[in-house]
Enzyme design. Sequence first.
Site, PDB file in Angstrom:
ATOM      1  N   ASP A  74       3.830   4.905   3.755  1.00 40.89           N
ATOM      2  CA  ASP A  74       3.232   6.332   2.786  1.00 40.89           C
ATOM      3  C   ASP A  74       1.815   5.546   2.807  1.00 40.89           C
ATOM      4  OD1 ASP A  74       3.019   8.455   1.492  1.00 40.89           O
ATOM      5  OD2 ASP A  74       2.924   7.294  -0.424  1.00 40.89           O
ATOM      6  N   ASP A 110       0.317   0.000  -2.978  1.00 41.95           N
ATOM      7  CA  ASP A 110       1.218   1.139  -2.845  1.00 41.95           C
ATOM      8  C   ASP A 110       2.530   1.364  -2.177  1.00 41.95           C
ATOM      9  OD1 ASP A 110       2.502   3.324  -4.290  1.00 41.95           O
ATOM     10  OD2 ASP A 110       1.589   4.786  -3.722  1.00 41.95           O
ATOM     11  N   VAL A 143      -1.371   3.083 -13.596  1.00 41.60           N
ATOM     12  CA  VAL A 143      -1.833   2.517 -13.585  1.00 41.60           C
ATOM     13  C   VAL A 143      -3.087   2.529 -14.524  1.00 41.60           C
ATOM     14  CG1 VAL A 143      -3.125   0.873 -12.018  1.00 41.60           C
ATOM     15  CG2 VAL A 143      -1.273   2.587 -10.916  1.00 41.60           C
ATOM     16  N   GLY A 185      -0.139   8.396 -12.660  1.00 45.09           N
ATOM     17  CA  GLY A 185       0.668   9.691 -11.845  1.00 45.09           C
ATOM     18  C   GLY A 185       1.829  10.167 -12.351  1.00 45.09           C
ATOM     19  N   LYS A 186       2.630  10.292 -11.031  1.00 43.06           N
ATOM     20  CA  LYS A 186       3.606  11.258 -10.988  1.00 43.06           C
ATOM     21  C   LYS A 186       5.401  10.202 -11.313  1.00 43.06           C
ATOM     22  CE  LYS A 186       4.672  13.060  -6.843  1.00 43.06           C
ATOM     23  NZ  LYS A 186       6.047  11.900  -6.951  1.00 43.06           N
ATOM     24  N   GLU A 187       4.731   9.237 -11.243  1.00 44.29           N
ATOM     25  CA  GLU A 187       6.461   8.373 -10.913  1.00 44.29           C
ATOM     26  C   GLU A 187       6.167   7.364 -11.938  1.00 44.29           C
ATOM     27  OE1 GLU A 187       9.090   7.545  -7.341  1.00 44.29           O
ATOM     28  OE2 GLU A 187       7.353   8.846  -6.616  1.00 44.29           O
ATOM     29  N   ALA A 188       4.519   7.009 -11.379  1.00 38.79           N
ATOM     30  CA  ALA A 188       3.461   5.558 -12.029  1.00 38.79           C
ATOM     31  C   ALA A 188       2.743   5.854 -12.994  1.00 38.79           C
ATOM     32  CB  ALA A 188       3.845   4.280 -11.196  1.00 38.79           C
ATOM     33  N   ASN A 224      -3.646   5.849  -0.578  1.00 35.19           N
ATOM     34  CA  ASN A 224      -2.690   4.804  -0.551  1.00 35.19           C
ATOM     35  C   ASN A 224      -4.022   3.410   0.035  1.00 35.19           C
ATOM     36  OD1 ASN A 224      -1.260   5.679  -2.631  1.00 35.19           O
ATOM     37  ND2 ASN A 224       0.394   6.107  -0.722  1.00 35.19           N
ATOM     38  N   LYS A 284       0.580  -1.570 -13.362  1.00 34.71           N
ATOM     39  CA  LYS A 284       1.369  -0.721 -12.438  1.00 34.71           C
ATOM     40  C   LYS A 284       2.587  -0.346 -13.500  1.00 34.71           C
ATOM     41  CE  LYS A 284       2.644   1.778  -8.410  1.00 34.71           C
ATOM     42  NZ  LYS A 284       2.672   1.876  -6.650  1.00 34.71           N
TER      43      LYS A 284
HETATM   44  N1  LIG Z   1      -4.829  -3.103  -8.252  1.00 38.52           N
HETATM   45  C1  LIG Z   1      -5.848  -1.751  -7.881  1.00 38.52           C
HETATM   46  N2  LIG Z   1      -6.944  -1.842  -8.654  1.00 38.52           N
HETATM   47  C2  LIG Z   1      -7.605  -0.962  -9.136  1.00 38.52           C
HETATM   48  N3  LIG Z   1      -6.691   0.333  -8.929  1.00 38.52           N
HETATM   49  C3  LIG Z   1      -5.831   0.944  -8.339  1.00 38.52           C
HETATM   50  C4  LIG Z   1      -5.213  -0.673  -7.927  1.00 38.52           C
HETATM   51  N4  LIG Z   1      -3.395  -0.665  -7.825  1.00 38.52           N
HETATM   52  C5  LIG Z   1      -3.754   1.469  -8.309  1.00 38.52           C
HETATM   53  N5  LIG Z   1      -4.964   1.976  -8.575  1.00 38.52           N
HETATM   54  C6  LIG Z   1      -5.164   3.344  -8.614  1.00 38.52           C
HETATM   55  O1  LIG Z   1      -3.519   3.907  -9.195  1.00 38.52           O
HETATM   56  C7  LIG Z   1      -3.728   4.459  -8.297  1.00 38.52           C
HETATM   57  C8  LIG Z   1      -2.073   4.781  -8.370  1.00 38.52           C
HETATM   58  O2  LIG Z   1      -1.568   3.748  -7.678  1.00 38.52           O
HETATM   59  P1  LIG Z   1      -0.043   3.353  -6.390  1.00 38.52           P
HETATM   60  O3  LIG Z   1      -0.490   4.672  -5.278  1.00 38.52           O
HETATM   61  O4  LIG Z   1       0.140   2.150  -6.993  1.00 38.52           O
HETATM   62  O5  LIG Z   1      -0.040   4.977  -7.357  1.00 38.52           O
HETATM   63  P2  LIG Z   1       1.538   5.507  -6.723  1.00 38.52           P
HETATM   64  O6  LIG Z   1       3.223   4.868  -6.583  1.00 38.52           O
HETATM   65  O7  LIG Z   1       1.327   6.241  -6.593  1.00 38.52           O
HETATM   66  O8  LIG Z   1       1.807   6.644  -8.837  1.00 38.52           O
HETATM   67  P3  LIG Z   1       2.621   7.971  -8.311  1.00 38.52           P
HETATM   68  O9  LIG Z   1       2.905   8.161  -6.675  1.00 38.52           O
HETATM   69  O10 LIG Z   1       3.199   7.948  -9.884  1.00 38.52           O
HETATM   70  O11 LIG Z   1       1.324   8.548  -8.138  1.00 38.52           O
HETATM   71  C9  LIG Z   1      -4.286   4.484  -6.941  1.00 38.52           C
HETATM   72  O12 LIG Z   1      -4.540   5.230  -6.472  1.00 38.52           O
HETATM   73  C10 LIG Z   1      -5.743   3.991  -7.440  1.00 38.52           C
HETATM   74  O13 LIG Z   1      -6.764   4.200  -7.999  1.00 38.52           O
HETATM   75 MG   LIG Z   2      -0.321   6.279  -4.593  1.00 42.16          MG
END
Ligand SMILES: Nc1ncnc2c1ncn2[C@@H]1O[C@H](COP(=O)(O)OP(=O)(O)OP(=O)(O)O)[C@@H](O)[C@H]1O
Ligand SMILES: [Mg+2]
Length: 265
Positions: A196, A213, A66, A61-64, A201, A83
């Site tokens: 959010d 998230d 996984v 992703g943009k900030e994180a 999410n 994450k």
């Molecule tokens: N516990 C989990 N099990 C399986 N997949 C997960 C899990 N947590 C997150 N993901 C996957 O990772 C993706 C990104 O996670 P999350 O939404 O928590 O991060 P984010 O803060 O939106 O990151 P960014 O903003 O950088 O995109 C989710 O859309 C999902 O596909």
């Molecule tokens: Mg997210």
Amino acid sequence: MDPKIAKADEKIQKIISEKRRKSVEDKRVGSEIFDKQTLETLYKLANQGYMDVLNGAISTGKEANVLKGLKYKNGKEKFIAVKIYRIATSDFKKMQYYIQGDPRFNIKSNNKRQLINNWVNKEFRNLTRGFDAEVSVPKPIVALNNVLLLEFIGDDEGNPAQTVRNQKPEDVDDFLDKLLFETKKFIHDANLIHGDLSTFNILNKDENPVIIDVSQSVVRDHPIANELLVRDIKNIFNEFKKLGASTSIKEIKEKLDLGNDLDID
Ligand SMILES: Nc1ncnc2c1ncn2[C@@H]1O[C@H](COP(=O)(O)OP(=O)(O)OP(=O)(O)O)[C@@H](O)[C@H]1O
Ligand SMILES: [Mg+2]
């Protein structure tokens, strides 16, 4: 290179190379997110027994990022979600905005690392509140610096559950009902506003919602809580309407047990 870092790097490289198949995506993730501090943190977590192997990317992703982690237990593999917040591309203004006014985090620092660590800690604590209130969220495992370990949502083979955005529920009205039930517990039992809430999410785990998230989620007496709640409700209404749900803002408010105090136009 600092010998300590070199050692961490060696260990992480070992962890990474233990993977059965090294995909191109993994290499990209590796070079993008493993700065020194992240390597050290992953090394520590591996050393403390939280995980044994890093096994590829779930989402970049943009900030994180996984990733999928593996933990061996009694001769069996157990998947975990790893994450990792990137220091370089995090939105510090947003983080500051949400953290200020939260009585749990009295920080005035402009230090980026410290802010990220607080942010990750906030996500961990929000998840814990949700989990303790029996909301369908991934179970938090541990937070250290910019890394959060949490329950992997997916199948036994290690395929992650898809977001609702990517995998439309078979019965949209039924799914929305379940989501509103979980959200109601999040609001009234965990005492949190997600902030959010969207089809990005919410994971579709075998036609059941799992809310993810929650780093930006705030306590209900946070000054921006109501504003976020209104936004969440509008989002869910619009997105589920597009998916074909037959619902209304009024019905959503009722199912969330919100009474008449909340004005939404
Ligand atoms: N516990 C989990 N099990 C399986 N997949 C997960 C899990 N947590 C997150 N993901 C996957 O990772 C993706 C990104 O996670 P999350 O939404 O928590 O991060 P984010 O803060 O939106 O990151 P960014 O903003 O950088 O995109 C989710 O859309 C999902 O596909
Ligand atoms: Mg997210």
